[in-house]
Design a protein around this motif. Structure first.
Motif, PDB file in Angstrom:
ATOM      1  N   GLU A   1      12.779  -1.873 -14.011  1.00 59.95           N
ATOM      2  CA  GLU A   1      13.018  -2.062 -15.442  1.00 59.95           C
ATOM      3  C   GLU A   1      11.813  -1.631 -16.253  1.00 59.95           C
ATOM      4  N   ASN A   2      12.085  -1.175 -17.440  1.00 61.81           N
ATOM      5  CA  ASN A   2      11.014  -0.928 -18.407  1.00 61.81           C
ATOM      6  C   ASN A   2      10.229   0.362 -18.151  1.00 61.81           C
ATOM      7  N   VAL A   3      10.864   1.269 -17.428  1.00 60.08           N
ATOM      8  CA  VAL A   3      10.221   2.554 -17.137  1.00 60.08           C
ATOM      9  C   VAL A   3      10.270   3.423 -18.395  1.00 60.08           C
ATOM     10  N   PRO A   4       9.141   3.965 -18.832  1.00 53.89           N
ATOM     11  CA  PRO A   4       9.154   4.753 -20.072  1.00 53.89           C
ATOM     12  C   PRO A   4       9.949   6.056 -19.927  1.00 53.89           C
ATOM     13  N   VAL A   5      10.382   6.566 -21.040  1.00 53.34           N
ATOM     14  CA  VAL A   5      11.061   7.868 -21.067  1.00 53.34           C
ATOM     15  C   VAL A   5      10.053   8.966 -20.725  1.00 53.34           C
ATOM     16  N   GLY A   6      10.441   9.894 -19.867  1.00 51.31           N
ATOM     17  CA  GLY A   6       9.623  11.099 -19.712  1.00 51.31           C
ATOM     18  C   GLY A   6       8.899  11.273 -18.399  1.00 51.31           C
ATOM     19  N   LEU A   7       9.150  10.422 -17.386  1.00 54.01           N
ATOM     20  CA  LEU A   7       8.543  10.662 -16.069  1.00 54.01           C
ATOM     21  C   LEU A   7       9.368  11.705 -15.320  1.00 54.01           C
ATOM     22  N   GLY A   8       8.695  12.621 -14.649  1.00 51.06           N
ATOM     23  CA  GLY A   8       9.395  13.662 -13.902  1.00 51.06           C
ATOM     24  C   GLY A   8       9.793  14.810 -14.813  1.00 51.06           C
ATOM     25  N   SER A   9      10.387  15.826 -14.235  1.00 53.60           N
ATOM     26  CA  SER A   9      10.835  16.955 -15.052  1.00 53.60           C
ATOM     27  C   SER A   9      11.860  17.808 -14.335  1.00 53.60           C
ATOM     28  N   TYR A  10      12.544  18.610 -15.140  1.00 51.49           N
ATOM     29  CA  TYR A  10      13.511  19.591 -14.641  1.00 51.49           C
ATOM     30  C   TYR A  10      12.886  20.976 -14.540  1.00 51.49           C
ATOM     31  N   VAL A  11      11.627  21.138 -14.973  1.00 55.34           N
ATOM     32  CA  VAL A  11      11.124  22.501 -15.114  1.00 55.34           C
ATOM     33  C   VAL A  11      10.884  23.211 -13.784  1.00 55.34           C
TER      34      VAL A  11
END
Lengths: 352, 352, 352, 352
Positions: free
Chosen positions: A197-207
Motif C-alpha cells: 500500500e501507499n506506493v507512489p506513482v512512477g516506479l518502473g517504466s515502459y521505455v
C-alpha cells in the motif's frame, strides 16, 4: 548499477547465513526486533516440520549500523545455524575433514539435485542440497526486513494473505487440508497474495523492457524457491473483457482515484498509485515422507528419493519470503527514482 | 554484464524502430527472411485492427552483419514505420514543428497514460502513448528472431500455442469469441503457452536469487506489455499434492528421463533438460471502441477515453513476443554458461 | 551480469571485514594458507606504522567451501579485527550504546571526510572514516587471492614491483627516502608496476566501450584508495613516435611473437597474449604526523587535521591490493569468455 | 542498473553509426546544433588526414525527441558515413554480395587486428578493423554531447587542453612537431587534460569498489581507443610528499574552499566540489605511412602492415572524446544521486 543491491551466502547446515546489503541511504533506523519478528513470521505457519523448533532465527548485524542507524557503509547480516555444532565436520571447509558421512546420491525430484549436480559437476548431492535449500530464504527475509524499514519511512506497507492451500480456499479449511496431507505423508502448496500500500506513482517504466516494475517484481518472486507462478492484479485477466478489466479513472477532491484495481497497481510497467497486488503460486514441497521414484547417481540404478526431516506445507513462510522480495524491488525502485544518500535527503525528495 | 544484451528505441508513429544487439558471437548466419517471417507472425492473428494492413514490417540491418554473418560487432536492426510520412510533422524532433495536432489529454485506463504522464511530467499524453505502445514489440520480435537463430545452432527450438481466449478454450471457438467481442466494441485477452525444446541441463542457478532461470524468464515475459501473469510448468501446482506434482526420475539407455514435466523444465532455478514450459496471461487490450470512463488531465474533468484504431484481440501476436523474450533469455544464459566469441567456439564448448 | 562478482563490508574498527563472492566455478581448491600469505604480504613493507603489529590478518571461510573445494555456492570470507574488543562499545550497532567517545569533527584533507559527510549527512566523521579507511583492502586482497587461485589453474600468474617511492627510484634508496619522510612527520607515495603473465589472447573487446579490458582494469585499479593514476604498457607513450611505440609482429615456430611490449598486452581493448602490464601511482598517505590545516565541521572554525596512528609509506601494500584487483578482473573476463561452472569444464574449454 | 546508459553500433565504412541512449529525464532540450558543433570539434585539429575532408559529420535524431525535447523515451542518434556509397557492396549485409575486395590479412601492430581476429575467429581483418576503428568515437561524441546538455542544466561545464604532443609542450611547438612527424611518415600521441567545473559534492562513493567516481571515470577514459593512461588530479602524486600533495581545507564566507586541487576534485572516490581534473595519455596513431613489420595471417609469412589513409596526430580529437566519456559518467552519477525522471524534478532535487 542497482542502488539497493545485496548478495547472500550460506548453506542449510553450514555455520551461518550471511548477507551484505550495499546502497542503503544513511541514517535509516535499523530495528533489530523488527527483523527478528520477520524471521519469526517466516518460521511460523501450520504444517512445519521439526527443524523449526530447533532454530529460533535471530539476526546479528556485523557492519554498517552504528548506534541503531545506517551511515552509508554496507550492512552485514548474519543468522547462525543453531545445529551447526552437529554438522561442523560434515560441512567443514578444511580438506582434512573430508568424510562421506551424510553424503547422498539419489536425486530428489522437484529439487535442484539432478540439474545442479550436472551443472556443478558434483557427485555428492549434499553439495547441491545445501545451497539450493529453502533455508537461504531466512537471510533473504532479513534483507527484506531492512528494505521494509526503508519503505516504512515513506508510509509504504506490505502484507500478505493465503488464498488457497491445496484445495482449501478458506482459513478454516487450511488446517484440515494440511493434517490430511501430513497423515498421508504428502505435501501441499498454495496460492498467496501480497499487497503493498501507499506506493507512489512512477516506479518502473515502459521505455525499456528491463525497467518495467512488473517484470522486476516477477523476477524477484519467481526466483523464490518453490514459486511457479506470479500474477500482477486480477488473475482472471485472461477471461475478462476489456470493459470489465480496465480500471476506470475518476477524480475525488482533485485527486485521481479508481473504483477497481484489476491492474494490481501497475499500468504500462509503472506503478499507478493503487495498491501493488501480487499473486504467487507455491508448488508442494518436494521432500516427501512417501518417497518418489528416482535414480542413484552413483550407480545409475533406480532408487527412492532421500528423505530429510521436512515440512508438510510452508505456504505461510513462502508468503513472508515473497513480501520480502517485493520490498527489495520497491526499495531499489524508490532509490532509483528519487535518489538520496541519506534518509533526510530521500524524504525531502519524495515529498517534493 | 550480460553477454547478450540490447536496447530498443522508437515510437509508435515515429520514423522507425531501432535495436542495437551487443554480444552476439561472430560467424552466426543472419537469415533476414527468418526475421521477416517472425515479424509477419507477430502481425497476424484473428482479431487485429486496421493498422496491420498498412504495415508489413520488414527489417533492415544497418551494422554488425557482413555477407550474411555476424563478426562480433553490434548488430543494428531497423523497422520503418510505414505511415510515418503522415506523422512527420506531428512526431518531429525539430522545435520549429511544434503543434498540438494529434495531442490528447484523456488518460486511457489500462495504459501507461496516467502513471507515465506523472512520472515524465508530460501534459500531452501522446508523449506517453508513443513509447508505451505495443508497437515497440515489433523490434523486440526482430531481436528475438536473432536470438532464435543463435539457439537454432544448438538445436533449441521455440513454439507457442493459444490455450484460451476470453472464455473460449479451443481453437474452433476462438474466432466466434473474438467476433462477439468485436461486435460489442469490446476486447479480449487470453492464455498462452510457450515451449522451448532441447534446452541443455544447467542454465541458471539457485546460488543467488538473480541467477535463477525461472526468475529471468518471468521478468522477460511479465514486462511484455499486456502480460499480467507468468507460470513455469503446470499452472495447477497450487492445488496438486507433492506426490502428484513432482516429476519422478528414471533412466533409459543410461540417460535421465522423466514421464511428466510439471516442473516445466526448471528445478531449483536451473534447466533440467526437459522442455521449458511457460504459460502467460495476456489482459484484454485496453483501447476499446466502447469508451471507458476517465479524466481529462488538462481540465481535471471527467472524460471518455480516447480511441485510436485498434485490435479486438492480439493474443497470437503476444505469443510471438513472449517466444522472442524467452529466446533472448536463453541465448544470454547459454552464452553465460558456455562462453564463446564465435559460433565455432560456442559449438565446440556446448558439445564438450 | 558479471560471472565473478563480490561485495565486501566492514569498518576499520568494526568486528570484522566480510566478503561474499558469487560466481566461482565448482571444484576450485581453496588454499587458505595462500590467502593468508597474501594478507601477510599486504601487511608488510617498510614504512608501516604501529597497527600492523597488532593484527596478523587471517581469513575464515564461512560458506561455499567444503573439504577444501568450492561447489558452486557463494564463498564467504571473514577477517576479524583483532582490536575490536577495545572498540566494541564505540562501534556498536545497538542504539543503547550511543557515545561520542572517539568521534571527531575535523575533516582530514585527502580523505573522504568532507565529501563523505556531506553525501551521507553525517556529523561524526568517524562514520565516514570507518568505511573509507584503507582497512577494507584487507578483505579485497582475500577476494583477490581466491581469484588468483582460479587464475593459477590456467597458468596465469601475477606479480608486482615498486618502481619509485617519492624521489627514490631504486630499492636501495627506498628505505632511506622513507626514513627521511618519517622523521619529518611526512608521508610518501610511489609508482607500482603490476604484471600478469600467460593471459590468453581474446579477453575484453572493442565492440562496446564497457567491454574493453583496459577500461575494466583501469576502473578496478583507480578505485583502490590512494591510487591516482593508471597506465597500461609503456607510460612514455605520449612522447614516443608511432614507429617507436607499436610492437611489431613476428612469427617463431609458427607462433605470433613480439620483441617489445609497449602496448602492455592490450591492443584495441583486447588481451593480445603478451604480459599485461599495469603501472599505477599511489599518492602519499593523507594521515600526517605534521598536521594539515583544515576545518572543524561542528564549529566551522579552522582546525588541524586529526591524527590517528598511521603509516609513512604503504606502497608495497598498495601493490598487493592492485594485483588483487587485476586478478578479479581477469577471473571475471576468463569466465565471460570461456564459460564453465566447474573447474573441469573451464579447463576443457580454455584448452580447446 | 545504470540510469544513463547507451549502446553504440556501426562500422567505419558501414552505412551509419547509431546510438540508443536510455534513461534521459524528460523535458531536456536537445540542441542539435550543439551536438553537431561537438562532432565538428572532434573532426578538427592539426595533423588530421584526408578522410576528415570527406565527412562533415552531422547527427540525425530518430527517436526520443519531440519538438526539441526529450520525453522519457530512448533517444536514437545516427551519423551517416558519407562515403558509404563507395563501400556499399564491400560492407553489405547480404550474403550474395560476398567479395574479397578490400579484404586484408596483415595484422597492423597497435590495432586490434591480431587479438580481434583470434577472438572472433575472422580471416579477413577488415571484419576487425571496421568496428575497432576510432571512427566509432564520432557517435560517442554525439552521446557525450547529449550528456553535456544535461550537465549544463546544473551549470556543470567541461573543457579540455592539450598538454603535450610528442616532445612539444606548448601550443606554439605543436604544429612544428606534427609537421616533422608527418614528413617522416610517422605519427604522434600526447597528453590531454580534461576539466569539469561546478560538479556537486557527493558523486560516487568509497563504500564499494565499483561505486568509486574515480574508478568509473578511469574506465570510461581508458576504454577510449588509443588512451593508455589516466590520472586524476596532480599527476606528480608519486613524487610528492603528503604535506605537499593534500589540499588543505579552509572556509570563506562559511563555505568550504581549497587553495590547491591536487586531488583533482575526488577524495575517497567521491567528488569534493573542486574541479574534476583528468589527465590522459594518448598513444601515437598506429597506422603509419612508414610501415611496421608484421605477419600475414593468410600465409603466416612476414609482411608489412597495411596502410589506410590516416592521420599524423589526433590528440585534439581524442580530447573531445575523453570530455564526452567523462560527461556520460557524470550524467549517470548525477541521476543516481539525485534521481528524477524529468528535468524539472532533477532541478528541484539538486537544488535541495
Amino acid at each position: 548499477m542497482e542502488k539497493f543491491r545485496f548478495l547472500t551466502s550460506g548453506e542449510s547446515h553450514g555455520k551461518c547465513l550471511t548477507a551484505i546489503i550495499d546502497g542503503l541511504p544513511a541514517n535509516l533506523e535499523i530495528d533489530t526486533d523488527f527483523i527478528n519478528a520477520e524471521l519469526s513470521r517466516r518460521q511460523g505457519g501450520y504444517g512445519r516440520g521439526g527443524r523449526m523448533k530447533i532454530e529460533a532465527d535471530t539476526v546479528e548485524i556485523l557492519s554498517g549500523v552504528r548506534f541503531g542507524k545506517t551511515f552509508g557503509a554496507p550492512v552485514t547480516l548474519v543468522i547462525e545455524n543453531k545445529d551447526f555444532e552437529n554438522w561442523q565436520k560434515i560441512m567443514s571447509a578444511d580438506p582434512k575433514d573430508v568424510t562421506s558421512e551424510k553424503s547422498f546420491t539419489t536425486y530428489r525430484p522437484g529439487h535442484a539435485d539432478y540439474a545442479g549436480s550436472v551443472k556443478y559437476n558434483q557427485k555428492d548431492l549434499r553439495n547441491i542440497l545445501e545451497r539450493s535449500s529453502a533455508r537461504k530464504t531466512a537471510i533473504e527475509v532479513a534483507v527484506g526486513a531492512v528494505a521494509k524499514l526503508f519503505l516504512n519511512q515513506f508510509g509504504i506497507k506490505g502484507s500478505s494473505q493465503i488464498l488457497q492451500i491445496g484445495n482449501a480456499k478458506t482459513e478454516e479449511e487450511f488446517h484440515k487440508e494440511i493434517d490430511m496431507a501430513k497423515s498421508a505423508g504428502d505435501t501441499l502448496g498454495g496460492k498467496i497474495k501480497v499487497l503493498y500500500e501507499n506506493v507512489p506513482v512512477g516506479l518502473g517504466s515502459y521505455v525499456q523492457w528491463d525497467r518495467a516494475l512488473d517484470g522486476r517484481i516477477a523476477q524477484a518472486v519467481m526466483s523464490v524457491p518453490a514459486v511457479k507462478s506470479v500474477a500482477i492484479g486480477n488473475h482472471h485477466a485472461y477471461k475478462m473483457k476489456g470493459s470489465e478489466f480496465h480500471d476506470e479513472i475518476f477524480t475525488e477532491d482533485g485527486k485521481i482515484v479508481r473504483k477497481t484495481n484489476n491492474a494490481g497497481g501497475i499500468e504500462g510497467g509503472i506503478s499507478n498509485g493503487e495498491n501493488i497486488v501480487v499473486t504467487a503460486v507455491m508448488k508442494p514441497i518436494p521432500t516427501l515422507l512417501k518417497p518418489l521414484q528416482s535414480v542413484d547417481c552413483a550407480t545409475g540404478h533406480p532408487s527412492e528419493a532421500h528423505f530429510e526431516r521436512s515440512d508438510t506445507c510452508a505456504v505461510e513462510a513462502c508468503a513472508v519470503v515473497i513480501e520480502s522480495r517485493v520490498a527489495c524491488v520497491l526499495a531499489n525502485e524508490l532509490l532509483l527514482k528519487y535518489g538520496g544518500d541519506s534518509i533526510e535527503e530521500c524524504l525531502l525528495k519524495i515529498e517534493g
